[in-house]
Scaffold this motif. Sequence first.
Motif, short mmCIF file in Angstrom:
data_model
loop_
_atom_site.label_atom_id
_atom_site.label_comp_id
_atom_site.label_asym_id
_atom_site.label_seq_id
_atom_site.Cartn_x
_atom_site.Cartn_y
_atom_site.Cartn_z
N MET A 153 -40.37 -62.56 18.08
CA MET A 153 -41.14 -62.45 17.05
C MET A 153 -40.43 -62.06 15.91
SD MET A 153 -44.90 -61.76 16.99
CE MET A 153 -45.81 -61.53 15.57
N GLY A 154 -40.61 -62.93 14.81
CA GLY A 154 -39.73 -62.49 13.50
C GLY A 154 -40.54 -61.38 12.73
N ILE A 155 -39.66 -60.73 11.80
CA ILE A 155 -39.97 -59.93 11.23
C ILE A 155 -39.98 -60.37 9.69
CG2 ILE A 155 -39.03 -57.69 10.10
CD1 ILE A 155 -37.71 -57.11 12.65
N LEU A 156 -41.27 -59.87 8.78
CA LEU A 156 -41.53 -60.45 7.76
C LEU A 156 -41.12 -59.20 6.73
CD1 LEU A 156 -42.64 -62.76 5.89
CD2 LEU A 156 -45.00 -61.64 6.13
N THR A 157 -40.18 -59.54 6.15
CA THR A 157 -39.70 -58.61 4.95
C THR A 157 -40.05 -58.73 3.42
OG1 THR A 157 -37.84 -57.93 6.54
CG2 THR A 157 -37.77 -57.17 4.33
N TYR A 158 -40.47 -57.96 2.83
CA TYR A 158 -40.71 -58.13 1.25
C TYR A 158 -39.63 -57.32 0.59
CZ TYR A 158 -42.73 -58.00 -3.22
OH TYR A 158 -42.69 -58.12 -4.79
N GLY A 159 -38.70 -57.95 -0.22
CA GLY A 159 -37.88 -57.26 -0.72
C GLY A 159 -37.32 -57.93 -2.34
N MET A 160 -36.81 -56.91 -3.14
CA MET A 160 -36.58 -57.41 -4.55
C MET A 160 -35.74 -56.56 -5.20
SD MET A 160 -38.63 -60.32 -5.18
CE MET A 160 -38.93 -60.45 -6.72
N HIS A 161 -35.15 -56.79 -6.03
CA HIS A 161 -34.61 -55.74 -7.06
C HIS A 161 -35.55 -55.19 -8.08
CE1 HIS A 161 -30.44 -57.92 -6.75
NE2 HIS A 161 -30.84 -57.50 -5.61
N VAL A 162 -35.75 -54.07 -8.00
CA VAL A 162 -37.05 -53.39 -8.81
C VAL A 162 -36.16 -52.19 -9.71
CG1 VAL A 162 -37.39 -51.76 -6.98
CG2 VAL A 162 -38.99 -52.32 -8.74
N SER A 163 -36.89 -51.97 -10.80
CA SER A 163 -36.62 -50.90 -11.99
C SER A 163 -37.09 -49.48 -11.29
CB SER A 163 -36.99 -51.30 -13.20
OG SER A 163 -38.52 -51.18 -13.19
N LEU A 164 -36.68 -48.59 -11.76
CA LEU A 164 -36.93 -47.41 -11.41
C LEU A 164 -38.27 -47.07 -11.49
CD1 LEU A 164 -35.72 -44.72 -10.12
CD2 LEU A 164 -35.33 -43.87 -12.21
N ASP A 165 -38.88 -47.79 -12.52
CA ASP A 165 -40.42 -47.60 -12.85
C ASP A 165 -41.07 -48.69 -11.96
OD1 ASP A 165 -39.45 -49.51 -14.64
OD2 ASP A 165 -40.72 -48.47 -16.32
N GLY A 166 -40.55 -49.61 -11.00
CA GLY A 166 -41.51 -50.39 -10.34
C GLY A 166 -41.76 -51.85 -10.64
N TYR A 167 -40.73 -52.36 -11.69
CA TYR A 167 -41.02 -53.81 -11.94
C TYR A 167 -40.02 -54.52 -11.44
CZ TYR A 167 -44.59 -51.55 -15.17
OH TYR A 167 -45.52 -50.76 -15.41
N ILE A 168 -40.31 -55.95 -11.49
CA ILE A 168 -39.17 -56.67 -10.85
C ILE A 168 -38.82 -57.76 -12.17
CG2 ILE A 168 -39.86 -56.69 -8.61
CD1 ILE A 168 -41.49 -59.35 -9.07
N GLU A 169 -39.65 -57.88 -13.25
CA GLU A 169 -39.47 -58.39 -14.53
C GLU A 169 -39.67 -57.57 -15.40
OE1 GLU A 169 -41.52 -61.91 -14.81
OE2 GLU A 169 -40.46 -62.83 -13.21
N ASP A 170 -38.81 -57.44 -16.77
CA ASP A 170 -39.40 -56.78 -17.84
C ASP A 170 -40.51 -57.18 -18.57
OD1 ASP A 170 -38.33 -58.68 -19.66
OD2 ASP A 170 -36.43 -57.59 -19.90
N PRO A 171 -41.02 -56.67 -19.72
CA PRO A 171 -42.22 -57.20 -20.35
C PRO A 171 -41.94 -58.65 -20.94
CG PRO A 171 -41.90 -54.93 -21.07
CD PRO A 171 -40.73 -55.17 -20.29
N ALA A 172 -40.59 -59.11 -21.13
CA ALA A 172 -40.47 -60.39 -21.73
C ALA A 172 -40.31 -61.39 -20.63
CB ALA A 172 -39.19 -60.20 -22.62
N GLY A 173 -40.34 -61.03 -19.24
CA GLY A 173 -40.17 -61.84 -18.08
C GLY A 173 -38.74 -62.21 -17.72
N SER A 174 -37.93 -61.24 -18.16
CA SER A 174 -36.41 -61.20 -17.87
C SER A 174 -36.31 -60.24 -16.75
CB SER A 174 -35.70 -60.53 -19.11
OG SER A 174 -34.07 -60.58 -18.48
N ILE A 175 -35.21 -60.63 -15.80
CA ILE A 175 -34.79 -60.05 -14.63
C ILE A 175 -33.15 -59.79 -14.93
CG2 ILE A 175 -36.25 -61.08 -13.08
CD1 ILE A 175 -33.70 -62.69 -12.12
N ASP A 176 -32.80 -59.68 -16.10
CA ASP A 176 -31.28 -59.45 -16.81
C ASP A 176 -30.85 -57.96 -16.35
OD1 ASP A 176 -31.02 -61.88 -17.75
OD2 ASP A 176 -31.16 -61.36 -19.72
N PHE A 177 -31.88 -56.91 -16.30
CA PHE A 177 -31.40 -55.66 -15.81
C PHE A 177 -31.41 -55.54 -14.53
CE2 PHE A 177 -35.96 -55.98 -14.69
CZ PHE A 177 -36.28 -55.41 -13.61
N SER A 178 -31.26 -56.49 -13.43
CA SER A 178 -31.22 -56.29 -12.27
C SER A 178 -30.13 -57.12 -11.45
CB SER A 178 -32.42 -56.76 -11.41
OG SER A 178 -32.62 -58.12 -11.64
N ALA A 179 -29.17 -57.56 -12.18
CA ALA A 179 -28.00 -58.08 -11.91
C ALA A 179 -27.08 -57.09 -11.36
CB ALA A 179 -27.13 -58.59 -13.11
N PRO A 180 -26.70 -57.53 -10.01
CA PRO A 180 -26.05 -56.58 -9.16
C PRO A 180 -24.67 -56.56 -9.57
CG PRO A 180 -26.73 -58.31 -7.95
CD PRO A 180 -27.12 -58.60 -9.06
#
Length: 185
Positions: A1-28
């Motif tokens: 049986m498969g495992i369904l995982t939800y994962g993303m890069h997230v800011s410390l305050d819980g966001y995956i995009e900033d207010p402008a819709g950018s994810i630039d802060f999360s480049a690893p």
Amino acid sequence: MGILTYGMHVSLDGYIEDPAGSIDFSAPDEEVHRVANRQAKNTSAYLLGRGLYEMMEEFWTDPERADGGEVEAEFARAYTDTPRIVFSDTLDSVPDGCRLVRSPDAHAEVRRLKSETDGTLSVGGAGLAASLIDLIDEIELFVVPTMVGGGKSFYAPDRRLDLTLEEHRAFPASGWMYLRYSVSR
């Protein structure tokens, strides 16, 4: 049986995009990227909402991208080698290597995939994850040491989830953290 995982890069305050819709802060950095690359190689299928799908297809379908080094090319190869299932009511078609599923069929399709798949099914996109929250087995976060003050939240449902920490890792050079939780049912 498969495992369904939800994962993303997230800011410390819980966001995956900033207010402008950018994810630039999360480049690893390279160390974090290598961990993500191993996860990508071990993923049986990506389940993507339209927005994340479009971003991923734009950036990760060319392993020989001019602006990326070998660590990014390695991720692109793993991404394009993995089946991608796109959940959208607005797209008319998707390219080879992808399959399109309409929203009314999402739960049935994910239940079927879980029963027929050995390995990890990786959900990407906050909206899709919110619609599948009752099917998600694990939550994975790469926490970025940045606070963006608003934007798109990692976790959108108005529902409590109790979690058990299964794995964690610190990346001292960048300040990032990796956290993997199982969802308590």
